[in-house]
Design a protein around this motif. Structure first.
Motif, mmCIF file in Angstrom:
data_model
loop_
_atom_site.group_PDB
_atom_site.id
_atom_site.type_symbol
_atom_site.label_atom_id
_atom_site.label_comp_id
_atom_site.label_asym_id
_atom_site.label_seq_id
_atom_site.Cartn_x
_atom_site.Cartn_y
_atom_site.Cartn_z
ATOM 1 N N HIS A 9 0.851 -1.201 0.000
ATOM 2 C CA HIS A 9 0.000 0.000 0.000
ATOM 3 C C HIS A 9 0.886 1.251 0.000
ATOM 4 C CE1 HIS A 9 -3.905 -2.035 1.629
ATOM 5 N NE2 HIS A 9 -3.550 -2.417 0.429
ATOM 6 N N PHE A 51 -3.139 -3.918 10.613
ATOM 7 C CA PHE A 51 -2.193 -4.832 9.991
ATOM 8 C C PHE A 51 -0.805 -4.199 10.056
ATOM 9 C CE2 PHE A 51 0.545 -6.484 6.754
ATOM 10 C CZ PHE A 51 0.440 -7.822 7.031
ATOM 11 N N ASP A 79 -9.362 0.775 5.523
ATOM 12 C CA ASP A 79 -9.104 -0.527 4.907
ATOM 13 C C ASP A 79 -9.651 -1.607 5.840
ATOM 14 O OD1 ASP A 79 -8.094 -2.760 3.668
ATOM 15 O OD2 ASP A 79 -6.003 -2.394 4.229
ATOM 16 N N TYR A 81 -10.157 -4.990 5.792
ATOM 17 C CA TYR A 81 -9.799 -6.114 4.922
ATOM 18 C C TYR A 81 -10.268 -7.470 5.411
ATOM 19 C CZ TYR A 81 -6.100 -6.687 8.335
ATOM 20 O OH TYR A 81 -5.431 -6.863 9.503
ATOM 21 N N THR A 108 -12.918 -6.120 0.544
ATOM 22 C CA THR A 108 -12.808 -7.045 -0.595
ATOM 23 C C THR A 108 -13.200 -8.460 -0.154
ATOM 24 O OG1 THR A 108 -10.553 -7.902 -0.301
ATOM 25 C CG2 THR A 108 -10.753 -5.776 -1.394
ATOM 26 N N SER A 110 -11.158 -10.836 -0.644
ATOM 27 C CA SER A 110 -9.874 -11.548 -0.668
ATOM 28 C C SER A 110 -9.696 -12.505 0.511
ATOM 29 C CB SER A 110 -8.720 -10.552 -0.711
ATOM 30 O OG SER A 110 -8.705 -9.921 -1.964
ATOM 31 N N LYS A 111 -10.214 -12.121 1.700
ATOM 32 C CA LYS A 111 -10.042 -12.997 2.869
ATOM 33 C C LYS A 111 -11.172 -13.999 3.014
ATOM 34 C CE LYS A 111 -6.546 -10.511 4.038
ATOM 35 N NZ LYS A 111 -5.289 -10.941 3.452
ATOM 36 N N ARG A 118 -10.311 -10.670 -7.221
ATOM 37 C CA ARG A 118 -10.171 -9.209 -7.347
ATOM 38 C C ARG A 118 -11.526 -8.508 -7.270
ATOM 39 N NH1 ARG A 118 -6.489 -9.118 -5.067
ATOM 40 N NH2 ARG A 118 -6.092 -6.937 -5.484
ATOM 41 N N ARG A 199 -4.177 -14.260 10.072
ATOM 42 C CA ARG A 199 -2.746 -14.320 10.405
ATOM 43 C C ARG A 199 -2.548 -13.771 11.806
ATOM 44 N NH1 ARG A 199 -1.718 -10.862 4.877
ATOM 45 N NH2 ARG A 199 -3.168 -9.382 5.777
HETATM 46 C C1 LIG Z 1 -3.941 -4.961 5.357
HETATM 47 C C2 LIG Z 1 -4.539 -5.467 4.097
HETATM 48 N N1 LIG Z 1 -5.361 -4.688 3.433
HETATM 49 C C3 LIG Z 1 -5.941 -5.101 2.290
HETATM 50 C C4 LIG Z 1 -5.693 -6.347 1.780
HETATM 51 C C5 LIG Z 1 -6.461 -6.741 0.570
HETATM 52 O O1 LIG Z 1 -5.785 -7.055 -0.477
HETATM 53 P P1 LIG Z 1 -6.590 -7.341 -1.800
HETATM 54 O O2 LIG Z 1 -6.131 -6.297 -2.734
HETATM 55 O O3 LIG Z 1 -6.228 -8.725 -2.192
HETATM 56 O O4 LIG Z 1 -8.032 -7.264 -1.460
HETATM 57 C C6 LIG Z 1 -4.802 -7.185 2.422
HETATM 58 C C7 LIG Z 1 -4.457 -8.498 1.858
HETATM 59 O O5 LIG Z 1 -3.590 -9.206 2.257
HETATM 60 C C8 LIG Z 1 -4.223 -6.743 3.624
HETATM 61 O O6 LIG Z 1 -3.378 -7.515 4.291
#
Ligand SMILES: Cc1ncc(COP(=O)(O)O)c(C=O)c1O
Length: 273
Positions: A9, A51, A79, A81, A108, A110-111, A118, A199
């Motif tokens: 980021h 994070f 964010d 996430y 997202t 993603s998790k 995406r 994690r």
């Molecule tokens: C802190 C954090 N924000 C956002 C994301 C999201 O990533 P993505 O672009 O895959 O949705 C992640 C993925 O590991 C993350 O660790």
């Protein structure tokens, strides 16, 4: 940007030509009380689950973030996430609800489903809607319709909610098993942060080999670990540690994965004692 934060980021912001200002984080979340002393126009924060330190942003820090955004007409980029994955408490309220005109909320799948899809969403202040549409039109028009239609079906049918409930219970058990293994085999390693997400950060005891050394050695045990120092703007962690993911392994490989991590930590921390 929070310091530490997800390093890519930071790279996205600096690649876009922005000047990145680090904001320290402690166990109460990002030091949003310090934002007013910077000349930042926007702040990227992870209030629901910092994070990589895993903290939950406390009410006075949430209030300070909103007060900064209102006083300086700043934009908070929230964010969120892994909002759906809370194991010891109900989902946490979003900063966005406190002031929708100063917070851009980002989430997202993603998790919860897979990062490869995406797929994500933005809850934007009204003034940002048109500029973001314009940017999307220039960049890639929109996300694949098939994935969006499929995700809508999952949402409307209740299948997504059922999936989340199953995953929450599975990941919570995995996290508990990881913590129990550490208590038994590496008691001087400290898991940090709330019980949430996929994690956990493990802080290393004083006198231990560095997280980089342990991560290198982990490869011999077929384990991938990442040193938390990479998340710090300076490249040096306040307290050295390793981030460990517990979600990706298939169920049948989880126990042997845990045992391998136990072997690695026992061997590495014993050598250092
Ligand atoms: C802190 C954090 N924000 C956002 C994301 C999201 O990533 P993505 O672009 O895959 O949705 C992640 C993925 O590991 C993350 O660790």
């Amino acid at each position: 940007m929070e310091d530490p934060c997800l390093w890519w980021h930071r790279d996205v912001a600096s690649t876009a030509g922005l000047n990145v200002v680090p904001i320290p984080v402690d166990e109460r979340g990002a030091r949003s009380d310090l934002l007013a002393s910077t000349d930042a126009g926007a702040a990227v924060v992870t209030p629901a689950h910092q994070f990589p330190l895993g903290a939950l942003m406390k009410p006075e820090r949430r209030a300070a973030a909103i007060a900064w955004a209102q006083a300086f007409d700043g934009l908070l980029i929230e964010d969120d996430y892994d909002a759906e994955l809370r194991y010891d408490r109900p989902p946490v309220g979003a900063l966005q609800a406190l002031d929708p005109e100063h917070v851009a909320f980002v989430g997202t799948v993603s998790k919860t489903l897979a990062p490869g899809l995406r797929l994500g969403w933005l809850l934007l202040p009204r003034w940002l809607l048109e500029p973001i549409f314009e940017l999307r039109r220039k960049e890639d028009v929109h996300v694949s319709a098939l994935e969006q239609i499929t995700f809508t079906e999952l949402l409307l049918s209740g299948a997504f909610e059922r999936h989340i409930r199953r995953m929450r219970s599975r990941y919570r058990t995995r996290r508990d098993r990881l913590i129990a293994m550490l208590e038994a085999r590496a008691p001087n390693v400290t898991p940090v942060g709330i019980s949430a997400g996929l994690r956990v950060l493990l802080e290393l005891p004083a006198g231990s080999p560095s997280a980089e050394e342990i991560a290198d050695r982990a490869a011999q045990y077929s384990i991938e670990l990442f040193p938390v120092a990479r998340c710090y703007h300076s490249g040096k962690a306040a307290r050295d540690g390793l981030v460990v993911g517990y979600a990706a392994l298939p169920e049948h490989a989880f126990e042997s994965g845990l045992a391998a991590l136990g072997d690695l930590l026992e061997a590495t921390l014993r050598t250092s004692a």
